[in-house]
Design an enzyme around this catalytic site. Structure first.
Site, PDB file in Angstrom:
ATOM      1  N   ASP A   1      -8.202  -7.473   0.028  1.00  0.00           N
ATOM      2  CA  ASP A   1      -7.318  -7.698   1.171  1.00  0.00           C
ATOM      3  C   ASP A   1      -8.094  -7.299   2.405  1.00  0.00           C
ATOM      4  O   ASP A   1      -8.973  -6.438   2.329  1.00  0.00           O
ATOM      5  CB  ASP A   1      -6.063  -6.823   1.089  1.00  0.00           C
ATOM      6  CG  ASP A   1      -6.355  -5.393   1.505  1.00  0.00           C
ATOM      7  OD1 ASP A   1      -6.976  -4.663   0.714  1.00  0.00           O
ATOM      8  OD2 ASP A   1      -6.012  -5.007   2.635  1.00  0.00           O
TER       9      ASP A   1
ATOM     10  N   CYS B   1      -8.279 -28.235  11.268  1.00  0.00           N
ATOM     11  CA  CYS B   1      -9.529 -29.010  11.333  1.00  0.00           C
ATOM     12  C   CYS B   1      -9.276 -30.509  11.182  1.00  0.00           C
ATOM     13  O   CYS B   1     -10.027 -31.320  11.711  1.00  0.00           O
ATOM     14  CB  CYS B   1     -10.505 -28.523  10.271  1.00  0.00           C
ATOM     15  SG  CYS B   1     -11.150 -26.886  10.637  1.00  0.00           S
TER      16      CYS B   1
ATOM     17  N   ASP C   1       0.855  -1.182   0.000  1.00  0.00           N
ATOM     18  CA  ASP C   1       0.000   0.000   0.000  1.00  0.00           C
ATOM     19  C   ASP C   1       0.898   1.241   0.000  1.00  0.00           C
ATOM     20  O   ASP C   1       2.122   1.132   0.054  1.00  0.00           O
ATOM     21  CB  ASP C   1      -0.962  -0.027   1.194  1.00  0.00           C
ATOM     22  CG  ASP C   1      -0.237   0.070   2.521  1.00  0.00           C
ATOM     23  OD1 ASP C   1       0.995   0.220   2.531  1.00  0.00           O
ATOM     24  OD2 ASP C   1      -0.911  -0.005   3.560  1.00  0.00           O
TER      25      ASP C   1
ATOM     26  N   CYS D   1     -14.012 -28.281   6.381  1.00  0.00           N
ATOM     27  CA  CYS D   1     -12.723 -27.639   6.127  1.00  0.00           C
ATOM     28  C   CYS D   1     -11.599 -28.673   6.065  1.00  0.00           C
ATOM     29  O   CYS D   1     -11.516 -29.569   6.906  1.00  0.00           O
ATOM     30  CB  CYS D   1     -12.434 -26.603   7.200  1.00  0.00           C
ATOM     31  SG  CYS D   1     -10.864 -25.755   6.967  1.00  0.00           S
TER      32      CYS D   1
ATOM     33  N   CYS E   1      -8.378 -27.929   6.295  1.00  0.00           N
ATOM     34  CA  CYS E   1      -7.121 -27.348   6.774  1.00  0.00           C
ATOM     35  C   CYS E   1      -6.441 -28.246   7.811  1.00  0.00           C
ATOM     36  O   CYS E   1      -7.063 -29.136   8.404  1.00  0.00           O
ATOM     37  CB  CYS E   1      -7.351 -25.949   7.332  1.00  0.00           C
ATOM     38  SG  CYS E   1      -7.844 -25.875   9.059  1.00  0.00           S
TER      39      CYS E   1
ATOM     40  N   HIS F   1      -6.605 -21.927   9.988  1.00  0.00           N
ATOM     41  CA  HIS F   1      -7.994 -22.236   9.626  1.00  0.00           C
ATOM     42  C   HIS F   1      -8.654 -21.072   8.899  1.00  0.00           C
ATOM     43  O   HIS F   1      -9.246 -21.249   7.834  1.00  0.00           O
ATOM     44  CB  HIS F   1      -8.837 -22.628  10.841  1.00  0.00           C
ATOM     45  CG  HIS F   1     -10.288 -22.643  10.484  1.00  0.00           C
ATOM     46  ND1 HIS F   1     -10.853 -23.688   9.781  1.00  0.00           N
ATOM     47  CD2 HIS F   1     -11.260 -21.687  10.607  1.00  0.00           C
ATOM     48  CE1 HIS F   1     -12.122 -23.386   9.522  1.00  0.00           C
ATOM     49  NE2 HIS F   1     -12.388 -22.177  10.001  1.00  0.00           N
TER      50      HIS F   1
HETATM   51 ZN   LIG Z   1     -10.098 -25.537   9.090  1.00  0.00          ZN
END
Ligand SMILES: [Zn+2]
Length: 377
Positions: free
Chosen positions: A270, A313, A91, A308, A310, A339
């Site tokens: 963002d 998880c 930025d 999920c 990830c 996550h």
């Molecule tokens: Zn997750």
């Protein structure tokens, strides 16, 4: 830098595209994780790569204050300093100066401010912002703009629009006159201002258009204005900004904000939400918000989000994560961030695939009606 649209949705303004920089191929719509001070908090580049992040954001103000653009340039660019070999957008520093630093004086020449750390005095001009970003080596450089607070009156916003256009020309000229410091292209994005005032937005977009080579940003939103007014402005921008360039909506937002904005033709986002809220124990899931510190998760041995994939998880329970937050263990912040970033990345991937598959409109409307009951989503 090159942008090509792979598929345009027939019923909404959503589009799927590819943005090619020297460092990576970015599939849009894209969410850019925030690496404020040269790090995405608690997350290393190896994990970011696994999350399929192709571009992250760095903050010029913070990097200028610490450790300084000169030091980062000596390290060989922000990419090599933080060991991130994909794309970086920085930025202009303006937003932090207006929101974080002690503002002393703003004039057409630039902004005088005091560091939020030690009170030291600094003066930013469009040239200074360009020079810092040039030294950081970011693939995408943001123009130095004036972003007034969301509730500002029309007169204040008009002055900011005028100043943003004046500074735009100076940013552009500075980069034209000074040779690149790296062997890759740094592309300058103009930032449209004008708050929620339709005529000022139109004027700002028109005045900045000729400076846009491959991308324009919509700034000055998500700064305290009404939510409906924000989407009205994004919709207005959809009609004004060049269709063949990526549109970047700065600082937005919640998952539902992203979905509505993609419907309105936005390509890049963002926001601090997934990372900052993770560190406060707030998790975005397919079932809505989960506040992991809540007592009802004390003996919950289920996963955070059954949908999920990830690392968190797949391997840990709500009870364990709650325990980590309870004892203020750093691992908890990291697992929660993994996550939330995975959730955001998967949401963007879902939008890209439904745009290509032709069912984006029904999927996105279904998502929005499902999430309306979950405040914060
Ligand atoms: Zn997750």
């Amino acid at each position: 830098m090159q942008f090509s649209i792979v598929h345009s949705d027939k019923r909404t303004s959503a589009r799927r595209g590819i943005l090619k920089t020297h460092h990576s191929e970015i599939h849009t719509p894209v969410f850019m994780p925030i690496g404020t001070q040269g790090a995405v908090k608690t997350i290393d580049p190896e994990v970011l790569t696994k999350l399929d992040a192709q571009i992250i954001l760095g903050n010029t103000y913070h990097l200028y204050i610490r450790p300084s653009h000169e030091l980062i340039h000596k390290a060989g660019s922000l990419h090599s300093f933080m060991n991130w070999d994909k794309s970086i957008l920085t930025d202009s520093g303006g937003f932090q100066i207006f929101s974080l630093a002690r503002l002393n004086k703003i004039s057409d020449e630039g902004v005088e401010f005091q560091s939020h750390l030690d009170g030291s005095r600094h003066f930013f001009t469009p040239e200074v912002s360009m020079n810092i970003q040039r030294h950081l080596g970011s693939d995408i450089i943001m123009a130095f703009d004036e972003c007034p607070p969301g509730q500002s009156n029309e007169k204040t916003v008009e002055k900011a629009v005028e100043r943003t256009s004046l500074w735009m020309g100076q940013c552009y000229e500075y980069l034209e006159k000074n040779d690149p410091l790296f062997d890759w292209q740094q592309t300058l994005f103009p930032i449209v201002q004008g708050s929620v005032y339709e005529s000022l937005r139109k004027r700002s977009a028109e005045e900045l258009m000729s400076f846009a080579k491959c991308g324009m940003a919509i700034g000055g939103l998500a700064v305290g204005e009404e939510k409906n007014a924000m989407f009205d402005t994004v919709e207005q921008m959809d009609g004004l900004l060049p269709k063949d360039q990526p549109r970047y909506l700065m600082g937005v937002g919640r998952p539902t904000d992203l979905v509505i904005s993609v419907q309105l033709g936005v390509d890049m986002f963002d926001c601090v939400l997934p990372t900052r809220n993770a560190r406060n124990g707030q998790l975005f899931t397919s079932q809505g918000i989960v506040n992991i510190g809540n007592n009802r998760h004390r003996e919950s041995f289920e996963t955070i989000d059954p949908d999920c994939a990830c690392y968190t998880c797949q391997n840990f329970t709500r009870a364990y994560l709650r325990h980590l937050f309870n004892i203020k263990e750093v691992l908890g912040l990291r697992l929660a961030t993994i996550h939330n970033l995975t959730y955001y990345m998967a949401l963007m991937e879902k939008m890209r695939s439904t745009i290509t598959g032709g069912d984006f409109e029904s999927w996105s409307n279904g998502f929005l009606s499902q999430m309306t009951e979950h405040k914060g989503m």
